[in-house]
Design a protein around this motif. Structure first.
Motif, PDB file in Angstrom:
ATOM      1  N   PRO A 184      31.331  38.373  35.497  1.00 57.72           N
ATOM      2  CA  PRO A 184      32.670  37.784  35.570  1.00 57.72           C
ATOM      3  C   PRO A 184      33.462  38.007  34.290  1.00 57.72           C
ATOM      4  CG  PRO A 184      30.999  36.064  35.374  1.00 57.72           C
ATOM      5  CD  PRO A 184      30.268  37.369  35.450  1.00 57.72           C
ATOM      6  N   ASP A 185      34.773  38.009  34.436  1.00 59.68           N
ATOM      7  CA  ASP A 185      35.625  38.086  33.262  1.00 59.68           C
ATOM      8  C   ASP A 185      35.307  36.872  32.382  1.00 59.68           C
ATOM      9  OD1 ASP A 185      37.703  39.208  31.716  1.00 59.68           O
ATOM     10  OD2 ASP A 185      39.047  37.645  32.416  1.00 59.68           O
ATOM     11  N   VAL A 217      29.729  43.462  38.104  1.00 51.43           N
ATOM     12  CA  VAL A 217      29.597  42.191  38.805  1.00 51.43           C
ATOM     13  C   VAL A 217      29.744  41.027  37.817  1.00 51.43           C
ATOM     14  CG1 VAL A 217      27.104  41.919  38.585  1.00 51.43           C
ATOM     15  CG2 VAL A 217      28.253  41.007  40.586  1.00 51.43           C
ATOM     16  N   PHE A 270      38.489  47.431  33.097  1.00 48.71           N
ATOM     17  CA  PHE A 270      37.325  46.826  33.741  1.00 48.71           C
ATOM     18  C   PHE A 270      37.719  46.034  34.985  1.00 48.71           C
ATOM     19  CE2 PHE A 270      36.059  47.670  29.437  1.00 48.71           C
ATOM     20  CZ  PHE A 270      34.778  48.183  29.599  1.00 48.71           C
ATOM     21  N   TYR A 271      36.905  46.174  35.990  1.00 50.22           N
ATOM     22  CA  TYR A 271      37.083  45.394  37.217  1.00 50.22           C
ATOM     23  C   TYR A 271      35.872  44.462  37.337  1.00 50.22           C
ATOM     24  CZ  TYR A 271      40.768  48.687  38.192  1.00 50.22           C
ATOM     25  OH  TYR A 271      41.920  49.430  38.098  1.00 50.22           O
ATOM     26  N   PRO A 272      35.987  43.278  36.791  1.00 47.01           N
ATOM     27  CA  PRO A 272      34.829  42.379  36.713  1.00 47.01           C
ATOM     28  C   PRO A 272      34.622  41.569  37.989  1.00 47.01           C
ATOM     29  CG  PRO A 272      36.695  41.418  35.558  1.00 47.01           C
ATOM     30  CD  PRO A 272      37.174  42.732  36.138  1.00 47.01           C
ATOM     31  N   GLY A 273      33.585  40.757  37.954  1.00 45.69           N
ATOM     32  CA  GLY A 273      33.370  39.780  39.021  1.00 45.69           C
ATOM     33  C   GLY A 273      33.024  40.374  40.373  1.00 45.69           C
TER      34      GLY A 273
END
Lengths: 271, 343
Positions: B38-39, B36, B66-69
């Motif tokens: 953020p980048d 969760v 990575f899959y941020p945010g």
């Protein structure tokens, strides 16, 4: 006495005009290196004018914006803190001269600030905008400090009031700033990407697509936040294929192209 | 003009949550990890640095994406995606893994800890047990990162439980342990998603919320409250975990590298978190929040009201009772050895 006062007005006018000319000369440059090396001299001249005419909101506003520009785009990280602190002070003083309660605005009473912002009228939009830009540049420069995170809502409130007064001010630049602020955080942390998207779209519309830096920020902030690679790549390709020459935007557009190329090169890796 | 450093606003966003993982069946793997954060946030930057090191030291056999945010959804959605192999890991709030391992709930029991020193004493003994429990539940973790203590935040001073009983108190939606604790204390909790709290404070739907200093700043709750009570109500932490079968598919030497590197980076985040909360607390004070100190009598009142909670907790399936007992024994030992702190 009257002559002396009139003379003072003329000097003030000349000062403002000179600062506008300097600003235009900088913003229309297509050579960032030249601006980076030459701009300190402009800043010194502006500092001199401001010290001679410390009660001139126009000069102070110009000072806030130019110190913010140089501090955020050309200075080292360490130097940026000092330069943007000056930008912030100039912006605050400019607003304070046209809206006296702003002299006492602090960061301890958010609701009080929001309430008083309603009393700032359209005549003060220049200083209000400069105040926001100077402050924002300083928050960028000090972003590793929690104070910067704490003050974001205050700056956002100032920008939102500026937008209420005239959304087309500076060709929609305020929408661009709000787009960035609304896409700093994901929804789970209180961010509003949908609102950010609307701001970016409106900023592009109001600047008639001439401000390429808006598209770069739209891609970097919003498209990356919501993981929309198609939008990201489309915006950046549009920037790369656009002409940089545009009165008032040339410098930003050259910088925007440089950044677009970097972002596009990392697109596959990011997405 | 905001330029590239504008992203650094995000650097500090976040003291909690998050993490990673992997897929593939061969020795080479691209681990897809959701967070969760953020980048551009400090957490993602630290994890990317770890991923770069892993990639280099495994000669490219192990990479992490990575899959941020929160783009992959909340904790429950990330778990579902891990289950179907779309993701291999993630950064979770400790509560986010409870459906897989009930041990993750114990640190967050309200009023469990009285000080940071107690946290340190407990975590030194219990973190490894918890990691082993997670492993048994199918997740490899590399260390936990502190989120910090949540304190009451309010618009009127809150010293005692009695003062809180007259107010509308927020409880995170889905946090059944906190809900139970509040009911035990005779409060009337209002369950809301965390994203609705700011509006809730604005409209008066809730009058008291809870957050660590960092969380209060990131979620901008500091603009809507005037007081922070100096009472550590509950402790939170984040967990970075990778699905075990994906991790096991790595070469043994690569597994060692991933463990060593990611543990080092997570340890760094864990240590920095406490300092971040300390600094954030100073900033809250500068932003006008007044600290409400709770005297010894009031503290005793808070503790008494929570005593009835433990028998109820022991009957719940989302509490690992043996782990809780182990934790309480460590706490009791610590308090015996440090009677001066046991107030």
């Amino acid at each position: 006495m009257a002559a002396a006062a009139l003379s003072g007005c003329v000097v003030r006018l000349i000062g403002v005009k000179a600062s506008e000319t300097l600003s235009a000369a900088i913003l229309n440059q297509s050579d960032p290196e030249l601006v980076g090396s030459g701009m300190p001299a402009y800043l010194l001249i502006l500092d001199g004018l401001i010290s001679q005419h410390p009660e001139n909101p126009g000069l102070l506003s110009a000072g806030a914006q130019l110190f913010a520009l140089y501090g955020s785009r050309f200075a080292t990280a360490e130097h940026a803190v000092t330069l943007t602190d000056k930008a912030r002070r100039y912006g605050q003083k400019s607003l304070c001269l046209v809206h006296e309660p702003a002299c006492r605005w602090g960061t301890a009473d958010y609701d009080g600030l929001v309430a008083d912002l309603k009393n700032v009228d359209i005549k003060s939009i220049g200083p209000l905008y400069s105040y926001a830009v100077g402050w924002l540049s300083n928050l960028q420069a000090t972003s590793s400090d929690w104070t910067a995170v704490a003050e974001l809502p205050w700056v956002q409130a100032v920008l939102e009031r500026t937008l209420e007064l005239d959304e087309s001010y500076q060709h929609g630049a305020v929408h661009g700033y709000l787009g960035i602020l609304d896409s700093l955080r994901p929804p789970a942390l209180g961010g509003q990407p949908d609102v950010a998207k609307q701001h970016f779209e409106r900023a592009i519309e109001l600047s008639q697509g001439r401000d390429l830096s808006i598209k770069v920020e739209y891609a970097r902030r919003y498209a990356r936040l919501v993981f929309d690679q198609e939008l990201h790549d489309r915006l950046l390709n549009e920037v790369l294929s656009a002409s940089v020459e545009s009165p008032g935007y040339t410098l930003f557009n050259v910088l925007a192209k440089q950044e677009a190329a970097i972002l596009l090169a990392t697109s596959k890796e990011y997405f | 003009m905001l330029g590239r450093r504008a992203g650094h606003f995000c650097r500090r966003l976040l003291g909690f949550a998050l993490v990673a993982l992997l897929s593939g069946t061969a020795a080479a793997a691209d681990l897809k990890i959701a967070s969760v954060a953020p980048d551009g946030s400090h957490w993602i930057a630290e994890m990317r640095a770890g991923a770069d090191e892993v990639k280099m030291r495994t000669a490219g056999r192990v990479t992490m994406k990575f899959y941020p945010g929160g783009v992959m959804g909340n904790d429950a959605q990330v778990l579902r995606k891990i289950r179907v192999g779309q993701l291999q890991g993630g950064a979770f709030s400790s509560g986010g893994l409870v459906e897989r391992y009930a041990g993750m709930n114990v640190y967050g029991i309200p009023l469990l800890f009285r000080s940071q020193e107690e946290v340190d004493a407990v975590r030194a003994k219990i973190d490894p047990v918890m990691a082993a429990g997670l492993d048994k539940a199918g997740f490899v973790s590399f260390g936990f990162t502190e989120g910090g203590f949540a304190n009451p935040l309010s618009n009127e001073p809150v010293h005692s439980v009695d003062e809180m009983r007259r107010k509308k108190v927020w409880v995170p939606e889905g946090d059944q342990i906190s809900f139970l604790a509040m009911e035990t204390m005779g409060l009337s909790p209002v369950a809301l998603p965390v994203t609705d709290v700011l509006t809730g404070l604005q409209t008066g739907l809730i009058e008291i919320t809870f957050a660590s200093p960092v969380t209060a700043l990131v979620l901008q709750w500091h603009t809507k409250v005037k007081y922070i009570t100096a009472l550590p109500v509950s402790y939170s932490m984040g967990v970075f975990a990778i699905e075990k079968s994906a991790f096991s598919a790595l070469l043994p030497d690569d597994q060692k590298i991933v463990r060593e590197v990611m543990a080092r980076h997570l340890g760094q985040l864990d240590r920095e978190s406490r300092e971040d909360n300390r600094k954030a607390m100073e900033v809250l004070a500068k932003a006008g929040l007044q600290t409400v100190n709770v005297n010894a009598t009031d503290v005793e009142g808070w503790r008494r009201t929570i005593e009835g909670l433990y028998p109820k907790l022991r009957q719940r399936s989302d509490i690992d009772v043996p782990l809780l007992d182990q934790l309480l024994a460590v706490l009791a030992d610590y308090r015996r050895a440090h009677p001066d702190q046991a107030r």
